[in-house]
Design a protein around this motif. Sequence first.
Motif, PDB file in Angstrom:
ATOM      1  N   THR A   4      52.786  12.006  -7.771  1.00 55.80           N
ATOM      2  CA  THR A   4      51.704  11.538  -6.591  1.00 55.80           C
ATOM      3  C   THR A   4      51.859  10.094  -5.953  1.00 55.80           C
ATOM      4  OG1 THR A   4      49.765  11.192  -8.480  1.00 55.80           O
ATOM      5  CG2 THR A   4      50.216  13.072  -7.825  1.00 55.80           C
ATOM      6  N   VAL A  18      43.792   8.393  -0.669  1.00 57.86           N
ATOM      7  CA  VAL A  18      43.991   9.866  -0.596  1.00 57.86           C
ATOM      8  C   VAL A  18      45.377   9.561  -1.660  1.00 57.86           C
ATOM      9  CG1 VAL A  18      45.675  11.058   0.997  1.00 57.86           C
ATOM     10  CG2 VAL A  18      43.940   9.783   1.745  1.00 57.86           C
ATOM     11  N   TYR A  20      48.778  11.617  -2.522  1.00 60.40           N
ATOM     12  CA  TYR A  20      50.165  12.021  -1.843  1.00 60.40           C
ATOM     13  C   TYR A  20      50.479  12.962  -2.633  1.00 60.40           C
ATOM     14  CZ  TYR A  20      53.591  13.114   1.400  1.00 60.40           C
ATOM     15  OH  TYR A  20      54.975  14.365   1.916  1.00 60.40           O
ATOM     16  N   ALA A  27      47.593  16.819   0.132  1.00 59.75           N
ATOM     17  CA  ALA A  27      46.716  15.205   0.259  1.00 59.75           C
ATOM     18  C   ALA A  27      45.175  16.225  -0.191  1.00 59.75           C
ATOM     19  CB  ALA A  27      46.897  14.644   1.638  1.00 59.75           C
ATOM     20  N   PHE A 138      48.464  15.720   9.103  1.00 60.43           N
ATOM     21  CA  PHE A 138      47.142  15.915   8.187  1.00 60.43           C
ATOM     22  C   PHE A 138      46.406  15.476   9.330  1.00 60.43           C
ATOM     23  CE2 PHE A 138      44.680  12.544   5.893  1.00 60.43           C
ATOM     24  CZ  PHE A 138      44.232  13.510   4.962  1.00 60.43           C
ATOM     25  N   TYR A 149      45.729   7.627   4.123  1.00 60.64           N
ATOM     26  CA  TYR A 149      46.869   8.231   4.227  1.00 60.64           C
ATOM     27  C   TYR A 149      48.439   7.898   4.818  1.00 60.64           C
ATOM     28  CZ  TYR A 149      49.698  12.756   5.039  1.00 60.64           C
ATOM     29  OH  TYR A 149      50.817  14.298   4.840  1.00 60.64           O
ATOM     30  N   ALA A 152      49.715   5.819   1.532  1.00 59.88           N
ATOM     31  CA  ALA A 152      50.299   7.169   0.323  1.00 59.88           C
ATOM     32  C   ALA A 152      51.682   7.157   0.542  1.00 59.88           C
ATOM     33  CB  ALA A 152      49.194   8.571   0.303  1.00 59.88           C
ATOM     34  N   ARG A 153      51.780   7.309   1.698  1.00 56.20           N
ATOM     35  CA  ARG A 153      52.765   7.655   2.497  1.00 56.20           C
ATOM     36  C   ARG A 153      53.905   7.131   2.259  1.00 56.20           C
ATOM     37  NH1 ARG A 153      53.788  13.478   4.502  1.00 56.20           N
ATOM     38  NH2 ARG A 153      55.812  12.556   4.835  1.00 56.20           N
TER      39      ARG A 153
END
Length: 183
Positions: A4, A18, A20, A27, A138, A149, A152-153
Amino acid sequence: MPTTYLGIDQSYSGCAIVTYTPATGRAVLERFVFSPRKYGTGAARLAHVHHVLRRYFHDQRQAGTVAGIAFEGYAYGARYRREELGELGGIMRLALVQVWQPGLLSTVAPTSVKKYVTGSGRADKDKILLAVYKRWGFEAPDHDTADAYTLARIAAALDAPEPPEHAFQREVLDTVRQGKAAA
């Protein structure tokens, strides 16, 4: 247990995180609210924020799945609540380094977060919400979550064996790796 990545967007009143998981595309949003009305201001509030975040980060570390963390850096030149945001950012960074080794942590400039998802470091918040949905499917409930988010990506992409498809995303990753801000 699948790997993660954490994306963290802190603001004056709280923190959106978040988690992910690339293998599943899942997520999970955690939102922490640090209302000055409830927790006061100054050192007492900072101590509370530190306690909550450090406990959360410790629990995540115990799970043993986090491979990277990206958090939004300061918006240099911003006028409003600069000092308070700096204090909160410092507390969050302290909690992070007390739990994880620095090599796992990546600071990402706000302009780089915008650029990674939209192609432009000057995109407004509504365009970011839409771009997160269009690019990754998302549906973020608010701007802080969309930023978290995206962070996190970015953390996942920094650890991925293959570079992202778009040149502007590769540029952001190179900038983050070098510790610079991308416009």
